[in-house]
Each structure stands twice: as structure tokens, then as C-alpha cells.
Design a protein around this motif. Structure first.
Motif, mmCIF file in Angstrom:
data_model
loop_
_atom_site.group_PDB
_atom_site.id
_atom_site.type_symbol
_atom_site.label_atom_id
_atom_site.label_comp_id
_atom_site.label_asym_id
_atom_site.label_seq_id
_atom_site.Cartn_x
_atom_site.Cartn_y
_atom_site.Cartn_z
ATOM 1 N N TRP A 52 -40.900 5.326 -36.558
ATOM 2 C CA TRP A 52 -39.969 6.266 -35.919
ATOM 3 C C TRP A 52 -40.707 7.211 -34.971
ATOM 4 O O TRP A 52 -40.252 7.447 -33.846
ATOM 5 N N THR A 53 -41.841 7.751 -35.409
ATOM 6 C CA THR A 53 -42.569 8.716 -34.576
ATOM 7 C C THR A 53 -43.194 8.063 -33.347
ATOM 8 O O THR A 53 -43.297 8.678 -32.286
ATOM 9 N N GLN A 54 -43.621 6.793 -33.489
ATOM 10 C CA GLN A 54 -44.260 6.101 -32.367
ATOM 11 C C GLN A 54 -43.251 5.346 -31.506
ATOM 12 O O GLN A 54 -43.642 4.759 -30.488
ATOM 13 N N ASP A 55 -41.980 5.326 -31.940
ATOM 14 C CA ASP A 55 -40.959 4.535 -31.252
ATOM 15 C C ASP A 55 -41.417 3.078 -31.158
ATOM 16 O O ASP A 55 -41.406 2.465 -30.092
ATOM 17 N N ALA A 56 -41.836 2.543 -32.312
ATOM 18 C CA ALA A 56 -42.358 1.173 -32.390
ATOM 19 C C ALA A 56 -41.511 0.388 -33.389
ATOM 20 O O ALA A 56 -41.846 0.328 -34.585
ATOM 21 N N PRO A 57 -40.402 -0.212 -32.953
ATOM 22 C CA PRO A 57 -39.494 -0.897 -33.878
ATOM 23 C C PRO A 57 -40.147 -2.026 -34.669
ATOM 24 O O PRO A 57 -39.724 -2.313 -35.797
ATOM 25 N N HIS A 58 -41.175 -2.674 -34.096
ATOM 26 C CA HIS A 58 -41.794 -3.784 -34.818
ATOM 27 C C HIS A 58 -42.466 -3.331 -36.114
ATOM 28 O O HIS A 58 -42.647 -4.129 -37.037
ATOM 29 N N LEU A 59 -42.803 -2.030 -36.209
ATOM 30 C CA LEU A 59 -43.406 -1.547 -37.443
ATOM 31 C C LEU A 59 -42.402 -1.514 -38.591
ATOM 32 O O LEU A 59 -42.801 -1.511 -39.763
ATOM 33 N N TYR A 60 -41.115 -1.492 -38.280
ATOM 34 C CA TYR A 60 -40.123 -1.589 -39.345
ATOM 35 C C TYR A 60 -40.227 -2.930 -40.064
ATOM 36 O O TYR A 60 -39.933 -3.028 -41.266
ATOM 37 N N VAL A 61 -40.627 -3.965 -39.331
ATOM 38 C CA VAL A 61 -40.839 -5.278 -39.962
ATOM 39 C C VAL A 61 -41.984 -5.190 -40.964
ATOM 40 O O VAL A 61 -41.912 -5.726 -42.074
ATOM 41 N N THR A 62 -43.064 -4.505 -40.577
ATOM 42 C CA THR A 62 -44.184 -4.305 -41.486
ATOM 43 C C THR A 62 -43.740 -3.572 -42.741
ATOM 44 O O THR A 62 -44.111 -3.939 -43.862
ATOM 45 N N ALA A 63 -42.942 -2.510 -42.549
ATOM 46 C CA ALA A 63 -42.440 -1.746 -43.697
ATOM 47 C C ALA A 63 -41.581 -2.616 -44.603
ATOM 48 O O ALA A 63 -41.684 -2.546 -45.840
ATOM 49 N N ALA A 64 -40.741 -3.457 -44.010
ATOM 50 C CA ALA A 64 -39.868 -4.324 -44.798
ATOM 51 C C ALA A 64 -40.685 -5.354 -45.574
ATOM 52 O O ALA A 64 -40.395 -5.645 -46.745
ATOM 53 N N ILE A 65 -41.716 -5.919 -44.925
ATOM 54 C CA ILE A 65 -42.577 -6.887 -45.607
ATOM 55 C C ILE A 65 -43.255 -6.239 -46.812
ATOM 56 O O ILE A 65 -43.310 -6.812 -47.910
ATOM 57 N N ALA A 66 -43.786 -5.034 -46.613
ATOM 58 C CA ALA A 66 -44.449 -4.323 -47.712
ATOM 59 C C ALA A 66 -43.471 -4.044 -48.851
ATOM 60 O O ALA A 66 -43.806 -4.200 -50.031
ATOM 61 N N LEU A 67 -42.246 -3.644 -48.494
ATOM 62 C CA LEU A 67 -41.266 -3.298 -49.512
ATOM 63 C C LEU A 67 -40.820 -4.526 -50.304
ATOM 64 O O LEU A 67 -40.768 -4.498 -51.543
ATOM 65 N N VAL A 68 -40.526 -5.614 -49.598
ATOM 66 C CA VAL A 68 -39.991 -6.805 -50.269
ATOM 67 C C VAL A 68 -41.072 -7.522 -51.071
ATOM 68 O O VAL A 68 -40.900 -7.803 -52.270
ATOM 69 N N PHE A 69 -42.193 -7.821 -50.422
ATOM 70 C CA PHE A 69 -43.211 -8.629 -51.078
ATOM 71 C C PHE A 69 -44.047 -7.819 -52.068
ATOM 72 O O PHE A 69 -44.264 -8.237 -53.209
ATOM 73 N N LYS A 70 -44.531 -6.648 -51.634
ATOM 74 C CA LYS A 70 -45.490 -5.917 -52.467
ATOM 75 C C LYS A 70 -44.847 -4.989 -53.485
ATOM 76 O O LYS A 70 -45.479 -4.642 -54.486
ATOM 77 N N ALA A 71 -43.620 -4.566 -53.229
ATOM 78 C CA ALA A 71 -42.957 -3.685 -54.189
ATOM 79 C C ALA A 71 -42.047 -4.450 -55.145
ATOM 80 O O ALA A 71 -41.725 -3.929 -56.211
ATOM 81 N N VAL A 72 -41.635 -5.674 -54.774
ATOM 82 C CA VAL A 72 -40.675 -6.414 -55.595
ATOM 83 C C VAL A 72 -41.225 -7.780 -56.013
ATOM 84 O O VAL A 72 -41.392 -8.058 -57.207
ATOM 85 N N VAL A 73 -41.510 -8.638 -55.038
ATOM 86 C CA VAL A 73 -41.837 -10.037 -55.334
ATOM 87 C C VAL A 73 -43.149 -10.160 -56.104
ATOM 88 O O VAL A 73 -43.201 -10.750 -57.196
ATOM 89 N N ILE A 74 -44.232 -9.616 -55.551
ATOM 90 C CA ILE A 74 -45.545 -9.789 -56.174
ATOM 91 C C ILE A 74 -45.636 -9.078 -57.529
ATOM 92 O O ILE A 74 -46.097 -9.681 -58.508
ATOM 93 N N PRO A 75 -45.219 -7.799 -57.653
ATOM 94 C CA PRO A 75 -45.261 -7.187 -58.990
ATOM 95 C C PRO A 75 -44.426 -7.946 -60.026
ATOM 96 O O PRO A 75 -44.855 -8.115 -61.170
ATOM 97 N N GLY A 76 -43.239 -8.398 -59.622
ATOM 98 C CA GLY A 76 -42.418 -9.171 -60.554
ATOM 99 C C GLY A 76 -43.101 -10.448 -60.983
ATOM 100 O O GLY A 76 -43.076 -10.823 -62.167
ATOM 101 N N ALA A 77 -43.745 -11.138 -60.029
ATOM 102 C CA ALA A 77 -44.450 -12.374 -60.364
ATOM 103 C C ALA A 77 -45.638 -12.098 -61.277
ATOM 104 O O ALA A 77 -45.898 -12.854 -62.225
ATOM 105 N N LEU A 78 -46.379 -11.022 -61.008
ATOM 106 C CA LEU A 78 -47.524 -10.678 -61.864
ATOM 107 C C LEU A 78 -47.074 -10.347 -63.283
ATOM 108 O O LEU A 78 -47.723 -10.747 -64.262
ATOM 109 N N LEU A 79 -45.974 -9.622 -63.421
ATOM 110 C CA LEU A 79 -45.467 -9.307 -64.750
ATOM 111 C C LEU A 79 -45.063 -10.576 -65.499
ATOM 112 O O LEU A 79 -45.308 -10.702 -66.705
ATOM 113 N N ARG A 80 -44.464 -11.538 -64.792
ATOM 114 C CA ARG A 80 -44.102 -12.807 -65.433
ATOM 115 C C ARG A 80 -45.346 -13.582 -65.826
ATOM 116 O O ARG A 80 -45.383 -14.215 -66.889
ATOM 117 N N ILE A 81 -46.392 -13.521 -64.984
ATOM 118 C CA ILE A 81 -47.629 -14.238 -65.295
ATOM 119 C C ILE A 81 -48.257 -13.707 -66.573
ATOM 120 O O ILE A 81 -48.648 -14.475 -67.460
#
Length: 220
Positions: A52-81
Motif C-alpha cells: 500500500w505504501t509503495q503503491d506496488a499491487p504485485h506485493l499483495y500477491v506475495t502477501a497472499a502467498i505467505a498467508l495461504v502457504f505459510k500460515a495455513v497449508v504448511i503448518p497444517g501439513a507439519l502438524l499432520r506429519i
């Protein structure tokens, strides 16, 4: 307004350092993985604010990737492992948590002093973000060095990668193709590590690195 933008950006970056310390302090694998998910959420918020501060919309994709994969998918998979493999839940350390926390504070102080001196000509907005990012990277490395369990070392590696993302976004972003390639590289590495963990578990009935070293010594 500019001052508020500056303060919020550094509040989020500093929060990432604080959550890194929380990960170092954890003594149980489940709690460690959940705190790592929190680490990813804070990273996502920080990257979104930078977008938002840099007016760089592509960084929202980075934020979404971090949120989906690292906050949900990977922790859930590690807990199952760890549930499927029946891994003992304690995080085994090379040194005590107190000494590790003191070493972490020393690394953070060194990161701030070093980065502020090396980036004197850089924009003030980016200088402190880079200092915080280096702190996160070094704290992730510290976790990898001081933890004996393979799962906790995987978490340390991924927290280091979070620090690299913070550094890249604080330094006025990075190309979208790089962000996507980094995310998928981490995902592939996670899958490979998961396969190796299952193989090690099947062969040695443990993933404790200390026990594996003892087993290797007995066969020499």
C-alpha cells in the motif's frame, strides 16, 4: 501521515522479530508450528502494508502467498506429519532456552548496528526494515543451529526465508516472478523434506538428529 506510515511499517517488522523470539522460546513442536503460522501472518500484514505504501499491487500477491502457504497449508501439513509419525512433542535443544534467547538478543543488536552503518545512504524507511529483516534471518539460523529435531529445523529454515522476503519488500519490492519462484521453491523443499522425514522415520524409528548421530557412530 508519513510518520504514521513509517511507524506502522516498523511496528509490523519489529513484530516479526518478536514472534521469532517466541519461536525460539517454544518447547513443544505443536506450539512452535502454531507460532510459525503467526510469524507468517505478521509477514503477510507487513508485506501488505508495504504494498500500500509503495503503491506496488504485485506485493499483495506475495502477501497472499505467505498467508495461504505459510500460515495455513504448511503448518497444517507439519502438524499432520508429527501426528502420523508419532513424533514426541518436545523440542530438543543443544543449549538451554535462556542462553539461546541471550544469543538472539545479541544477534538482533548486531544486526541493527551493522545494517544502520552499512546503509547510511539508503532511505530511512528501508534502513530499519533491512535491520529487522537481517535480525529475522539470523534468529532463524540460530533456531536451526540450536535445535536437534528435524521439524524444528525446517521451521527455522522457513523463518529465515520470511526474513528474506521482508528485506526484499522493504527495499522497494522485487519482481513478481521472483516472488512466485521463491514461494514454489520453498514449497518443493518442504515436500522433499517431508518425504525424507518419513523415510528416516521408517528406517531409524526417530528423527532426532542426536540419535541418528549415535546410530552412525555405532556402525563405524
Amino acid at each position: 501521515m508519513d510518520r504514521m506510515v513509517f511507524d506502522i511499517a516498523h511496528l509490523l517488522a519489529g513484530g516479526l522479530v518478536l514472534v521469532s523470539f517466541m519461536m525460539i522460546y517454544q518447547e513443544r513442536l505443536g506450539a512452535l508450528i502454531r507460532v510459525f503460522a503467526m510469524h507468517a501472518v505478521v509477514l503477510s500484514l507487513s508485506v501488505s502494508w508495504q504494498a500500500w505504501t509503495q503503491d506496488a499491487p504485485h506485493l499483495y500477491v506475495t502477501a497472499a502467498i505467505a498467508l495461504v502457504f505459510k500460515a495455513v497449508v504448511i503448518p497444517g501439513a507439519l502438524l499432520r506429519i508429527i501426528r502420523r509419525m508419532g513424533i514426541h512433542r518436545e523440542v530438543e535443544t543443544v543449549v538451554g532456552s535462556g542462553l539461546t534467547m541471550l544469543a538472539g538478543m545479541g544477534l538482533v543488536a548486531m544486526s541493527i548496528v551493522l545494517m544502520l552503518r552499512l546503509t547510511e545512504t539508503v532511505d530511512a524507511f528501508a534502513r530499519e526494515d533491512l535491520a529487522f529483516a537481517l535480525s529475522v534471518v539470523l534468529l532463524g539460523l540460530l533456531m536451526m543451529v540450536t535445535r536437534r529435531n528435524a521439524v524444528s529445523q525446517v521451521v527455522g529454515f522457513m523463518s529465515m526465508e520470511n526474513g528474506l522476503i521482508l528485506a526484499a519488500t522493504g527495499a522497494k519490492g522485487m519482481p513478481l516472478v521472483v516472488e512466485i519462484s521463491v514461494a514454489f521453491s520453498v514449497l518443493i523443499a518442504f515436500i522433499v523434506i517431508g518425504v525424507f522425514l518419513f523415510r528416516i522415520r521408517e528406517r531409524f524409528d526417530t528423527i532426532d538428529l542426536g540419535a541418528l548421530e549415535e546410530y552412525r557412530g555405532e556402525n563405524q
